[in-house]
Design an enzyme around this catalytic site. Sequence first.
Site, mmCIF file in Angstrom:
data_model
loop_
_atom_site.group_PDB
_atom_site.id
_atom_site.type_symbol
_atom_site.label_atom_id
_atom_site.label_comp_id
_atom_site.label_asym_id
_atom_site.label_seq_id
_atom_site.Cartn_x
_atom_site.Cartn_y
_atom_site.Cartn_z
ATOM 1 N N LYS A 22 -7.422 -2.430 7.081
ATOM 2 C CA LYS A 22 -6.953 -3.477 6.152
ATOM 3 C C LYS A 22 -5.723 -4.180 6.715
ATOM 4 C CE LYS A 22 -4.201 -2.150 2.613
ATOM 5 N NZ LYS A 22 -2.891 -2.824 2.589
ATOM 6 N N ASN A 23 -4.789 -3.393 7.251
ATOM 7 C CA ASN A 23 -3.525 -3.993 7.670
ATOM 8 C C ASN A 23 -3.609 -4.718 9.011
ATOM 9 O OD1 ASN A 23 -2.487 -3.162 5.292
ATOM 10 N ND2 ASN A 23 -1.399 -1.380 6.104
ATOM 11 N N ARG A 94 0.956 -9.384 -2.050
ATOM 12 C CA ARG A 94 2.137 -9.636 -1.216
ATOM 13 C C ARG A 94 1.769 -10.111 0.178
ATOM 14 N NH1 ARG A 94 6.940 -8.189 -1.805
ATOM 15 N NH2 ARG A 94 6.959 -8.103 0.460
ATOM 16 N N CYS A 118 6.886 -4.440 -5.747
ATOM 17 C CA CYS A 118 5.721 -3.726 -6.246
ATOM 18 C C CYS A 118 6.148 -2.291 -6.498
ATOM 19 C CB CYS A 118 4.563 -3.809 -5.266
ATOM 20 S SG CYS A 118 4.872 -2.932 -3.758
ATOM 21 N N ARG A 123 10.730 -4.808 -1.713
ATOM 22 C CA ARG A 123 10.059 -5.543 -0.647
ATOM 23 C C ARG A 123 10.568 -6.977 -0.443
ATOM 24 N NH1 ARG A 123 3.893 -3.484 -0.657
ATOM 25 N NH2 ARG A 123 4.121 -3.829 1.523
ATOM 26 N N PRO A 124 11.815 -7.103 -0.008
ATOM 27 C CA PRO A 124 12.366 -8.440 0.245
ATOM 28 C C PRO A 124 11.706 -9.117 1.457
ATOM 29 C CG PRO A 124 13.907 -6.751 0.957
ATOM 30 C CD PRO A 124 12.753 -6.040 0.323
ATOM 31 N N ILE A 125 12.014 -10.396 1.678
ATOM 32 C CA ILE A 125 11.379 -11.151 2.771
ATOM 33 C C ILE A 125 12.416 -11.848 3.648
ATOM 34 C CG2 ILE A 125 9.078 -11.619 1.807
ATOM 35 C CD1 ILE A 125 10.549 -14.328 0.865
ATOM 36 N N LEU A 127 13.880 -11.079 6.286
ATOM 37 C CA LEU A 127 13.676 -11.019 7.742
ATOM 38 C C LEU A 127 12.632 -12.043 8.194
ATOM 39 C CD1 LEU A 127 13.757 -7.135 8.201
ATOM 40 C CD2 LEU A 127 15.565 -8.773 8.763
ATOM 41 N N ASP A 306 2.389 5.178 5.008
ATOM 42 C CA ASP A 306 1.097 5.048 4.316
ATOM 43 C C ASP A 306 0.309 6.362 4.284
ATOM 44 O OD1 ASP A 306 1.692 2.427 3.899
ATOM 45 O OD2 ASP A 306 0.418 1.640 5.497
ATOM 46 N N ARG A 398 -8.113 -1.663 -3.244
ATOM 47 C CA ARG A 398 -7.427 -2.642 -2.384
ATOM 48 C C ARG A 398 -7.554 -2.260 -0.909
ATOM 49 N NH1 ARG A 398 -1.812 -2.478 -3.213
ATOM 50 N NH2 ARG A 398 -2.022 -3.661 -1.311
HETATM 51 N N1 EPU Z 1 11.921 -5.200 4.519
HETATM 52 C C1 EPU Z 1 13.110 -5.836 4.315
HETATM 53 N N2 EPU Z 1 13.168 -7.188 4.546
HETATM 54 C C2 EPU Z 1 12.101 -7.895 4.977
HETATM 55 C C3 EPU Z 1 10.880 -7.223 5.198
HETATM 56 C C4 EPU Z 1 10.822 -5.867 4.957
HETATM 57 O O1 EPU Z 1 14.086 -5.218 3.908
HETATM 58 O O2 EPU Z 1 12.230 -9.113 5.164
HETATM 59 C C5 EPU Z 1 11.832 -3.763 4.223
HETATM 60 C C6 EPU Z 1 10.857 -3.480 3.077
HETATM 61 O O3 EPU Z 1 11.475 -3.688 1.834
HETATM 62 C C7 EPU Z 1 10.465 -2.060 3.312
HETATM 63 C C8 EPU Z 1 10.504 -1.954 4.841
HETATM 64 O O4 EPU Z 1 11.252 -3.065 5.305
HETATM 65 O O5 EPU Z 1 11.396 -1.204 2.743
HETATM 66 C C9 EPU Z 1 9.139 -1.970 5.490
HETATM 67 O O6 EPU Z 1 8.466 -3.174 5.178
HETATM 68 P P1 EPU Z 1 7.470 -3.904 6.172
HETATM 69 O O7 EPU Z 1 7.814 -5.350 6.177
HETATM 70 O O8 EPU Z 1 7.445 -3.176 7.454
HETATM 71 O O9 EPU Z 1 6.100 -3.679 5.417
HETATM 72 P P2 EPU Z 1 5.029 -4.773 5.006
HETATM 73 O O10 EPU Z 1 4.745 -5.681 6.119
HETATM 74 O O11 EPU Z 1 5.380 -5.349 3.682
HETATM 75 C C10 EPU Z 1 3.040 -3.322 5.905
HETATM 76 C C11 EPU Z 1 1.770 -2.760 5.328
HETATM 77 C C12 EPU Z 1 2.102 -1.650 4.360
HETATM 78 C C13 EPU Z 1 2.881 -0.572 5.133
HETATM 79 C C14 EPU Z 1 4.139 -1.183 5.779
HETATM 80 C C15 EPU Z 1 4.915 -0.204 6.631
HETATM 81 C C16 EPU Z 1 0.308 -4.682 5.380
HETATM 82 C C17 EPU Z 1 -0.460 -5.713 4.654
HETATM 83 N N3 EPU Z 1 1.044 -3.827 4.656
HETATM 84 O O12 EPU Z 1 3.773 -3.818 4.784
HETATM 85 O O13 EPU Z 1 0.864 -1.114 3.929
HETATM 86 O O14 EPU Z 1 3.263 0.447 4.258
HETATM 87 O O15 EPU Z 1 3.744 -2.299 6.602
HETATM 88 O O16 EPU Z 1 4.103 0.323 7.625
HETATM 89 O O17 EPU Z 1 0.247 -4.614 6.612
HETATM 90 C C18 EPU Z 1 -0.532 0.138 2.525
HETATM 91 O O18 EPU Z 1 -1.466 -0.155 3.287
HETATM 92 O O19 EPU Z 1 -0.628 1.013 1.612
HETATM 93 C C19 EPU Z 1 0.757 -0.551 2.667
HETATM 94 C C20 EPU Z 1 1.684 -0.569 1.741
#
Ligand code: EPU
Length: 419
Positions: A22-23, A94, A118, A123-125, A127, A306, A398
């Site tokens: 999925k990811n 997201r 969630c 989960r801020p953005i 970065l 995960d 999902r």
């Molecule tokens: N974070 C920040 N600022 C940002 C982005 C992220 O502080 O701008 C923080 C997040 O709040 C979190 C940490 O960094 O605490 C990790 O977030 P990351 O951005 O790495 O995760 P993501 O891209 O939102 C993907 C997977 C998740 C998986 C994480 C970590 C997808 C669609 N989702 O999420 O998958 O847990 O990477 O490996 O690729 C799942 O499949 O169950 C799932 C949640």
Amino acid sequence: MEKIIVKETKELKGEVDISSAKNSVLPIIAGCILCPEKIVLKNVKMLEDVQVITSLLRELNSEVEYSEITNDLVINSYNINPLEETNELVRKMRASFLIMGPMLARFGRCKISLPGGCNIGSRPIELHLKGFKALGANIKQGHGYIEATAKKLIGNRIYLDFPSVGATENIIMASVLAKGTTIIENAADEPEIWDLINFLNKMGADIYGGGARKIIIKGVQNLHGITHQPIYDRIEAGTFMVAAAITNSMIKINDVNEEHLMPIIEKLKECGVVVTEEENGIIVDGRYDKSTADIKTLPHPGFPTDMQPQMMALLSTIKGTSLITETVFENRFMHVPELLRMGANIKIDGRTAVIEGCTKLTGCDVNSTDLRAGAALILAGLVAEGETRVGEIHHIDRGYKNIEEKFRKLGVNIERVTI
Ligand code: EPU
């Protein structure tokens, strides 16, 4: 409302086929926005999240065709329109935010709903936005939306404070067609990142690794249509590995890449599980005595967050004390109260869960609070006395396609019921 009902199972037997990740599939579908030609993605399962992102592309006028028979997903974004209004589908998932990078690259603009938090964290953005800004985009935040515009994106050096998976993917996709070279320092290194890079490179991008956590993207003029098969889902595979371990069984897991599974294999080995490589897969033998283990979730190649809930289900059944420290998401212990309802003995102290194993779990009504929490409850249900009824299974759908069918093939008494 649907529930999954799972009954105590003495032993699993047989083989399980693993679906594509999925990811990987989600960012790759977002990456299709970059290319005005036909892209064929092989072996894609129509998970709930995949349905959301493909519906979004359709709404924006991409041609999207899916065959349930071949599992080919064909996307042609020749006529795609920029996303200029907030959209319900974006709010639903997201990962939809991953279309921002490719939209900026292709159209120089994108207006998108701000993704909310969630269950597992806020989960801020910031970065992702830091990256877009460094490439020359103007970012405006309004009432619940973000608008990014750029006349021309220009390569730059971007340091990520944390190796965020989504931010790395979004910045890579934004910079593929930018002028000059972009360097992402402290980038995420998950196998799914490299699958996205391989996919983009096949289309004509010029992206390579520059040493530890460094990704270099040389901007190119345009991309062309290709066929790509996303990598297999290491988290689905890991979930079935834990299923073998928790039930003291031996099963074969097909189609996996052992290297991608290394952190999970190493931790399961510590618990006493034997994993051997086979042609086209691995054998997981969980029939030996088990030991406790301590786990700290970390970005890859650390132990994946995960897989944390699934490992907690396993450790709840192993005699002795295990510790799990969750460092990636601030709120990913939502499954603990549900496991407690099943008789597990777990205490939470900040970001660490202390698990006193060796209770006999008992089946009852529980709810999946997120995707992996739901998987953990099914795993606990495999060894819980009686019947475990897992609710809120839309979370599970999902990321796992027909999870009950795969378990049934392994001999589990499991069904999906509508109540
Ligand atoms: N974070 C920040 N600022 C940002 C982005 C992220 O502080 O701008 C923080 C997040 O709040 C979190 C940490 O960094 O605490 C990790 O977030 P990351 O951005 O790495 O995760 P993501 O891209 O939102 C993907 C997977 C998740 C998986 C994480 C970590 C997808 C669609 N989702 O999420 O998958 O847990 O990477 O490996 O690729 C799942 O499949 O169950 C799932 C949640």
